[in-house]
Design an enzyme around this catalytic site. Structure first.
Site, PDB file in Angstrom:
ATOM      1  N   ASP A 100       0.890  -1.085   0.168  1.00 64.39           N
ATOM      2  CA  ASP A 100      -0.028   0.133  -0.061  1.00 64.39           C
ATOM      3  C   ASP A 100       1.055   1.185   0.148  1.00 64.39           C
ATOM      4  OD1 ASP A 100      -1.951   1.631   0.432  1.00 64.39           O
ATOM      5  OD2 ASP A 100      -2.495   1.296   2.336  1.00 64.39           O
ATOM      6  N   ASP A 274      -8.213  -7.581  -0.042  1.00 62.96           N
ATOM      7  CA  ASP A 274      -7.345  -7.709   1.141  1.00 62.96           C
ATOM      8  C   ASP A 274      -8.090  -7.215   2.309  1.00 62.96           C
ATOM      9  OD1 ASP A 274      -5.651  -4.751   2.274  1.00 62.96           O
ATOM     10  OD2 ASP A 274      -6.771  -4.359   0.232  1.00 62.96           O
ATOM     11  N   CYS A 312     -11.935 -28.935   6.055  1.00 60.35           N
ATOM     12  CA  CYS A 312     -10.625 -28.126   5.659  1.00 60.35           C
ATOM     13  C   CYS A 312      -9.437 -28.777   5.851  1.00 60.35           C
ATOM     14  CB  CYS A 312     -10.728 -26.782   6.801  1.00 60.35           C
ATOM     15  SG  CYS A 312      -9.147 -25.821   6.533  1.00 60.35           S
ATOM     16  N   CYS A 314      -6.214 -27.678   6.690  1.00 61.20           N
ATOM     17  CA  CYS A 314      -5.107 -26.873   7.108  1.00 61.20           C
ATOM     18  C   CYS A 314      -4.730 -27.651   8.234  1.00 61.20           C
ATOM     19  CB  CYS A 314      -5.774 -25.369   7.860  1.00 61.20           C
ATOM     20  SG  CYS A 314      -6.621 -25.399   9.269  1.00 61.20           S
ATOM     21  N   CYS A 317      -6.968 -27.971  11.330  1.00 57.36           N
ATOM     22  CA  CYS A 317      -7.981 -28.748  11.339  1.00 57.36           C
ATOM     23  C   CYS A 317      -7.658 -30.247  11.378  1.00 57.36           C
ATOM     24  CB  CYS A 317      -9.073 -28.267  10.171  1.00 57.36           C
ATOM     25  SG  CYS A 317      -9.857 -26.821  10.521  1.00 57.36           S
ATOM     26  N   HIS A 342      -5.928 -21.226  10.218  1.00 57.26           N
ATOM     27  CA  HIS A 342      -6.888 -21.842   9.738  1.00 57.26           C
ATOM     28  C   HIS A 342      -7.769 -20.559   9.050  1.00 57.26           C
ATOM     29  CE1 HIS A 342     -10.971 -23.383   9.241  1.00 57.26           C
ATOM     30  NE2 HIS A 342     -11.716 -22.296   9.665  1.00 57.26           N
TER      31      HIS A 342
END
Length: 378
Positions: A100, A274, A312, A314, A317, A342
């Site tokens: 940014d 974002d 999920c 990840c 999980c 997660h």
């Protein structure tokens, strides 16, 4: 594994387009890797994502993350990035970065800033010294940071205000874009995006779109929204912008991360998003799930031995139950880490699944009484 390096600064390949909405699936090739869009970009303001390492972020499927020019330019500073060879090397991140410009701090630090045609003067929160951020200085810092995508310095005002200040900011943003283009020294390795301003005024937005589209920049961002305005007003400005912006260039909707906005604004033709939402939510003990949010502080999780999301993949999980997380959220630092892992992976893949051809749902947009109406059929 990272995708092959692209030796041109930016190319956008449209892979598929929805026949009902403006949703599209693209491949965005950047200097460090290829990005699949729509894409959600986690926010690492100071060159780090709170709670997790770059390796964990890469394992989540993240292809591009954000840094903030104002904060990185203040600490550790552009000179250090020149010495070390940029933020990628400094933080050990192999994939893409977007910085940014520092313009958002005109809103978030409004009490500490003063805007003039020259630039914006801040009272630096690190040492209380004055800091003048001009378009040229913003680009100089971003060239030192070395992000794949850099943003013009724009004059940002809250989306909830109206009147002469909005038109002033829109016009100044156009003039500052020209100064940023002139100052940009690394066009072969960094891509400068323009930022469309104009508040909730369709006339001002159209003027800004018309003027900025005349500049040969690699991509465009839609700025000055998602600041507390009515959703319908917000979505109207988004669709106005994507109707006008060139189809062969990426469209980045700034500061947007709520799941409903990711779905709707992908359907309205945006490619990039974002927000701090998934990481901030994690630090408060809340996980993102297909039905909304799961508050792991609630007693109902105390004897729930399921993972956060059974679908999920990840690492959180795969290894931990809701009951375990319930015992440590808001108490142990590791809980924020596990929930951040997660939430980031969930948000990254959720954003990709908003394209109709890849996720198996149909999304219809229509109008009634001047409003945008949404029906999602799973």
């Amino acid at each position: 594994m990272s995708a092959p390096v692209n030796h041109s600064a930016l190319t956008l390949k449209v892979l598929a387009e929805c026949s009902v909405t403006k949703a599209r699936a693209c491949q965005l090739s950047l200097p460090h890797s290829v990005v699949d869009t729509p894409v959600f970009m986690p926010v690492g303001t100071q060159g780090s994502l709170k709670g997790i390492t770059p390796e964990q972020l890469e394992n989540s499927g993240c292809q591009i993350m954000l840094g903030n020019t104002y904060h990185l330019g203040s600490n550790p500073g552009a000179e250090l990035f020149d010495k070390v060879g940029g933020l990628h090397k400094f933080m050990g991140w192999k994939r893409n970065l977007l910085t940014d410009s520092g313009g958002f701090q005109m809103v978030s630090l409004v009490a500490l800033s003063e805007v003039t045609e020259e630039g914006v003067r801040f009272s630096n929160p690190y040492d209380a010294k004055d800091m003048l951020l001009t378009p040229e200085k913003s680009i100089e810092i971003q060239n030192s940071i070395g992000a794949d995508i850099i943003m013009q310095l724009d004059d940002v005002v809250s989306s909830t205000i109206s009147g002469p200040r909005v038109e002033e900011a829109m016009g100044r943003s156009i003039r500052w874009l020209d100064r940023c283009i002139e100052a940009h020294k690394k066009t072969k390795t960094q891509n400068l995006f323009a930022i469309i301003q104009g508040g909730l005024d369709s006339r001002l937005r159209t003027i800004c779109l018309n003027e900025m589209s005349k500049r040969n920049v690699p991509g465009f961002a839609i700025g000055g929204l998602s600041g507390g305005e009515d959703k319908n007003d917000f979505w109207k400005m988004v669709t106005l912008s994507t109707d006008f912006l060139p189809k062969h260039k990426p469209r980045y909707l700034m500061g947007v991360g709520f799941p409903v906005d990711l779905v709707v604004c992908s359907a309205l033709g945006c490619d990039m998003f974002d927000c701090v939402y998934p990481t901030r939510t994690a630090r408060f003990g809340t996980a993102l799930i297909p039905t909304g949010k799961l508050d792991l502080k609630k007693k109902g999780c105390a004897e729930d031995f399921r993972p956060i999301d059974e679908n999920c993949s990840c690492s959180t999980c795969r290894q931990f139950t809701r009951a375990y997380l319930h015992t440590i959220v808001t108490k142990e630092t590791v809980a924020s880490i596990l929930l951040t892992i997660h939430n980031i992976q969930y948000q990254v893949f959720f954003c990709r699944l908003t394209v109709i051809d890849t996720c198996g749902f149909y999304l219809f947009l229509g109008t009634r009484g001047g409003n945008i109406n949404i029906i999602i059929i799973i």
